[in-house]
Design a protein around this motif. Structure first.
Motif, short mmCIF file in Angstrom:
data_model
loop_
_atom_site.label_atom_id
_atom_site.label_comp_id
_atom_site.label_asym_id
_atom_site.label_seq_id
_atom_site.Cartn_x
_atom_site.Cartn_y
_atom_site.Cartn_z
N ASP A 71 48.56 -0.28 -17.22
CA ASP A 71 47.32 0.63 -17.58
C ASP A 71 46.36 0.22 -16.45
N ARG A 72 46.67 0.33 -15.13
CA ARG A 72 45.96 0.39 -13.88
C ARG A 72 45.97 1.38 -13.13
N ASP A 73 45.15 1.49 -12.24
CA ASP A 73 44.90 2.87 -11.19
C ASP A 73 46.15 2.59 -10.40
N PRO A 74 46.93 3.69 -10.22
CA PRO A 74 48.20 3.57 -9.45
C PRO A 74 47.89 3.66 -7.91
N THR A 75 46.49 4.22 -7.34
CA THR A 75 46.33 4.06 -5.98
C THR A 75 46.96 3.01 -4.97
N HIS A 76 47.03 1.97 -5.33
CA HIS A 76 47.61 0.80 -4.47
C HIS A 76 48.83 0.21 -4.93
N PHE A 77 49.33 0.88 -5.90
CA PHE A 77 50.70 0.19 -6.44
C PHE A 77 51.83 0.33 -5.56
N ARG A 78 51.96 1.41 -4.74
CA ARG A 78 53.08 1.59 -3.79
C ARG A 78 52.82 0.38 -2.69
N LEU A 79 51.75 -0.18 -2.56
CA LEU A 79 51.59 -1.34 -1.33
C LEU A 79 52.40 -2.47 -2.26
N ILE A 80 51.92 -2.72 -3.45
CA ILE A 80 52.05 -3.74 -4.14
C ILE A 80 53.86 -3.76 -4.43
N LEU A 81 54.32 -2.76 -4.89
CA LEU A 81 55.75 -2.84 -5.02
C LEU A 81 56.23 -2.99 -3.68
N ASN A 82 55.93 -2.31 -2.44
CA ASN A 82 56.35 -2.70 -1.26
C ASN A 82 56.32 -3.98 -0.75
N TYR A 83 55.26 -4.58 -1.15
CA TYR A 83 55.30 -6.06 -0.99
C TYR A 83 56.12 -6.81 -1.68
N LEU A 84 56.47 -6.70 -2.88
CA LEU A 84 57.43 -7.24 -3.79
C LEU A 84 59.00 -6.88 -3.21
N ARG A 85 58.91 -5.90 -2.41
CA ARG A 85 60.26 -5.53 -1.86
C ARG A 85 60.45 -6.26 -0.35
N GLY A 86 59.30 -6.90 0.05
CA GLY A 86 59.38 -7.73 1.30
C GLY A 86 58.57 -7.26 2.15
N SER A 87 57.97 -6.07 2.15
CA SER A 87 57.06 -5.48 3.31
C SER A 87 55.55 -5.71 3.18
#
Length: 144
Positions: A71-87
């Motif tokens: 239950d969070r705003d998805p605005t920056h989640f793409r960046l969070i997920l990409n960080y976890l992927r190594g970017s």
């Protein structure tokens, strides 16, 4: 669980998850579908656990099956997920960096939080330097 469709390339979680072939692939794989504020992201348990102890490693161990809701705003989640992927591609503007830093804090991603803190500090230092140079330039032109 329902995820909204953002554009023509995205489908709802209902469309994929309840389709038999997708359900079988999910059951036999490491994949996870996260509904973050109504937007679906597909990743893996492995990716979620890439940064040591954090919100996602805890969530991954308690997921019921292969889906979860955050239950969070998805605005920056793409960046969070990409960080976890190594970017580690960070936004340029200060407000977005501050918002992303807030999300990194919530998700207990201390390395990302620290990287953003350093970027914000270096941006602030650069802005201070620019202002000093402008002030000196104005002083010199008014004397000349």
């Amino acid at each position: 669980m329902y995820c909204r469709k953002l554009d023509e390339t995205q489908w709802t979680l209902d469309h994929f998850f309840w389709t038999s072939p997708f359900r079988e692939v999910m059951a036999s794989s490491d994949q996870v579908v996260l509904n973050v504020g109504g937007v679906c992201f597909v990743t893996t348990h492995t990716t979620l656990c890439n940064d040591g102890d954090n919100f996602f490693s805890a969530l991954s161990s308690t997921l019921c099956g292969h889906e979860g809701f955050v239950d969070r705003d998805p605005t920056h989640f793409r960046l969070i997920l990409n960080y976890l992927r190594g970017s580690v591609v960070l936004p340029d503007d200060r407000l977005s960096l501050q918002e992303l830093q807030h999300e990194a804090s919530f998700y207990c991603l201390t390395n990302l939080f620290e990287t953003i803190r350093q970027r914000l500090k270096s941006n602030a230092d650069a802005t201070t330097l620019e202002k000093s140079v402008e002030r000196i330039a104005r002083a010199l032109t008014t004397r000349g």
